[in-house]
Design an enzyme around this catalytic site. Structure first.
Site, mmCIF file in Angstrom:
data_model
loop_
_atom_site.group_PDB
_atom_site.id
_atom_site.type_symbol
_atom_site.label_atom_id
_atom_site.label_comp_id
_atom_site.label_asym_id
_atom_site.label_seq_id
_atom_site.Cartn_x
_atom_site.Cartn_y
_atom_site.Cartn_z
ATOM 1 N N GLY A 1 -21.908 30.177 55.223
ATOM 2 C CA GLY A 1 -21.066 28.985 54.820
ATOM 3 C C GLY A 1 -21.349 28.635 53.429
ATOM 4 C CD GLN B 1 -23.226 25.000 49.224
ATOM 5 O OE1 GLN B 1 -22.264 25.152 50.161
ATOM 6 N NE2 GLN B 1 -24.323 25.418 49.117
ATOM 7 C CB CYS C 1 -29.148 25.163 51.325
ATOM 8 S SG CYS C 1 -27.760 24.502 50.404
ATOM 9 C CG LEU C 2 -25.474 30.124 49.934
ATOM 10 C CD1 LEU C 2 -24.013 30.598 49.992
ATOM 11 C CD2 LEU C 2 -26.412 31.621 49.974
ATOM 12 C CG HIS D 1 -25.979 23.520 55.950
ATOM 13 N ND1 HIS D 1 -27.353 23.263 55.718
ATOM 14 C CD2 HIS D 1 -25.382 23.570 54.740
ATOM 15 C CE1 HIS D 1 -27.666 23.544 54.454
ATOM 16 N NE2 HIS D 1 -26.461 23.875 54.054
ATOM 17 C CD GLU D 2 -21.840 25.019 54.628
ATOM 18 O OE1 GLU D 2 -21.521 24.612 53.395
ATOM 19 O OE2 GLU D 2 -22.746 25.826 54.855
ATOM 20 C CG HIS E 1 -23.335 21.290 51.110
ATOM 21 N ND1 HIS E 1 -24.236 21.071 50.295
ATOM 22 C CD2 HIS E 1 -23.792 22.115 51.667
ATOM 23 C CE1 HIS E 1 -25.059 22.003 50.317
ATOM 24 N NE2 HIS E 1 -25.074 22.816 51.297
#
Length: 166
Positions: A45, A50, A93-94, A135-136, A139
């Site tokens: 994701g 991000q 997380c990226l 999670h997304e 963000h």
């Protein structure tokens, strides 16, 4: 399409609540680039903030690592319902590479969003898909994994992240 640079915490843009997205050519191009970026980073994701774009867009593909790709694009997602049942498990997380933390999330959510063509959609997601979407959406609301942790756990993981970033 292009692979975009992924912002790393504590970049202040990751703490910004995003503006609504429009289903237009620019958003479709952004989503395509975000999918390329997500796959290149070996993620499941990715949210627009991000990659430095403060708009309510996220992409996900929760099963591609186990089989063929099934990319999804969500504009202006809204959680209509969260189940009382929850799941706790490790989340990476990226934007915080190398850190994984146990986070508790609803096991099932009902999500409403607009697709890139402007069509309203609604679906109930469960298991990992529900966790990834939550999670997304965090963000898009200016939250990162650290914001879901106890103060002690957060402090320990922030210290580990900072030590590893040097």
């Amino acid at each position: 399409m292009a692979v975009l640079p992924v912002l790393r915490w504590p970049d202040r843009r990751l703490a910004t609540v995003c503006a609504p997205a429009l289903p237009d050519d620019a958003t479709r191009a952004l989503a395509a680039d975000m999918l390329d970026t997500m796959y290149a980073a070996y993620g499941r994701g990715l949210a627009a903030p991000q990659v430095g774009v403060l708009t309510r867009v996220f992409v996900m593909d929760t099963t591609w690592k186990e089989g063929s790709r099934a990319p999804r694009v969500f504009l202006n997602p809204e959680i209509l319902h969260r189940s009382d049942r929850s799941l706790t498990g490790p989340e990476g997380c990226l934007s915080i590479p190398g850190i994984s933390a146990d986070v508790t999330r609803a096991a099932e959510i009902t999500l409403r969003w607009t697709d890139p063509d402007g069509q309203a959609r609604q679906e109930t997601l469960s298991g990992f898909a529900a966790i990834c979407a939550q999670h997304e959406i965090d963000h898009l609301d200016g939250l990162v994994t650290f914001d879901r942790l106890s103060p002690a756990t957060r402090a320990a993981l922030e210290a580990a992240y900072s030590a590893g970033a040097k």
